[in-house]
Design an enzyme around this catalytic site. Structure first.
Site, PDB file in Angstrom:
ATOM      1  N   ASP A  28       0.793  -1.319  -0.139  1.00  0.00           N
ATOM      2  CA  ASP A  28       0.133  -0.007  -0.044  1.00  0.00           C
ATOM      3  C   ASP A  28       0.832   1.184   0.060  1.00  0.00           C
ATOM      4  O   ASP A  28       2.001   1.281   0.471  1.00  0.00           O
ATOM      5  CB  ASP A  28      -0.910   0.134   1.295  1.00  0.00           C
ATOM      6  CG  ASP A  28      -1.463  -1.100   1.412  1.00  0.00           C
ATOM      7  OD1 ASP A  28      -2.001  -1.784   0.347  1.00  0.00           O
ATOM      8  OD2 ASP A  28      -1.948  -1.312   2.550  1.00  0.00           O
TER       9      ASP A  28
HETATM   10  N1  URA Z   1      -1.135  -5.839   3.975  1.00  0.00           N
HETATM   11  C1  URA Z   1      -1.579  -4.510   4.058  1.00  0.00           C
HETATM   12  O1  URA Z   1      -2.672  -4.303   4.612  1.00  0.00           O
HETATM   13  N2  URA Z   1      -1.002  -3.641   3.281  1.00  0.00           N
HETATM   14  C2  URA Z   1       0.312  -4.045   2.641  1.00  0.00           C
HETATM   15  O2  URA Z   1       0.830  -2.980   2.153  1.00  0.00           O
HETATM   16  C3  URA Z   1       0.809  -5.136   2.645  1.00  0.00           C
HETATM   17  C4  URA Z   1       0.048  -6.259   3.375  1.00  0.00           C
END
Ligand code: URA
Length: 233
Positions: free
Chosen positions: A102
């Site tokens: 993310d």
């Molecule tokens: N899980 C999440 O919620 N975000 C990420 O970036 C990776 C795994």
């Protein structure tokens, strides 16, 4: 080949050669029709604009992804690809992130132009372990480890339960989570399912591969074949 490595159009590369900026075995190439075999030692033998030739295709990059960069080629704003040399955006085959983190997640991110490697790391069948450090808004309630390990937690909107996940408590508001799937926002959604909220998320490991401690956010290094094997351990 130089053009597909992002050094310029074919005619720009012709001009570079004519200007004596392409050096092979310590001699400037003036004859642009000269045949040079593409072998792994080319990187050590060729010099462009006074710098060593970039890595040949088959490149694998370990990036410490900074918070705020997006794993996308298209979105506006800061992209993870901005952390790499500008000309690498023009490479063919192109460099892509191996899976996605993310925008607000930081830490270990691989980038590669090797489609097979990308597939092996992201394929759910390979069950590559991904370890995240999460800082939480509220104290753990104590039953998360059992719920996550059960293999029976189905997240809102999903149609099947998550594979078992290992939770290691660091403090009452910090935990390490090792997952083998890569569902959308998985870690954040798992803690949300327990009434908590992830404030900070950092990926520490992929298999047994870790980020070197001296690699600052936004910095990267090339990953050799030996280090790549750590991913699958
Ligand atoms: N899980 C999440 O919620 N975000 C990420 O970036 C990776 C795994």
């Amino acid at each position: 080949m130089l053009s597909s490595m992002g050094y310029g159009t074919r005619s720009e590369i012709g001009w570079l050669a004519k200007a004596g900026r392409i050096v092979f075995d310590a001699e400037a190439i003036s004859d642009v029709t000269m045949r040079i075999p593409v072998t792994p030692d080319l990187v050590a033998r060729m010099n462009i604009n006074g710098e060593a030739l970039d890595p040949l295709p088959g490149i694998v990059i370990l990036l410490n992804k900074p918070v705020g960069a997006t794993c996308s080629h298209k979105e506006s704003g800061a992209l993870v690809y901005d952390c790499l040399p500008q000309r690498w955006k023009r490479r063919v085959p192109g460099i892509s992130a191996v899976g996605r983190l993310d925008k607000q997640t930081s830490g270990l991110l691989l980038l590669t132009d090797d489609g097979d490697l990308l597939h092996r790391v992201t394929s759910p069948r390979q069950r590559v372990r991904k370890t995240y450090r999460a800082r939480l808004a509220r104290p753990l309630n104590g039953d998360e480890a059992a719920v996550f390990a059960s293999g029976s937690l189905t997240l809102k909107g999903d149609d099947k339960p998550l594979a078992p996940v290992l939770l290691e408590v660091v403090t009452d508001q910090e935990a390490l989570l090792t997952i083998t799937e890569g569902r959308y926002h998985q870690v954040r959604r798992m803690f949300a399912a327990c009434g908590n909220h992830v404030l900070e998320l950092y990926r520490e490991r992929l298999g047994d591969l870790r980020l070197p401690e001296d690699l600052a956010p936004g910095d990267w290094r090339l990953l050799d074949a030996k280090d790549q094997m750590l991913i699958f351990q």
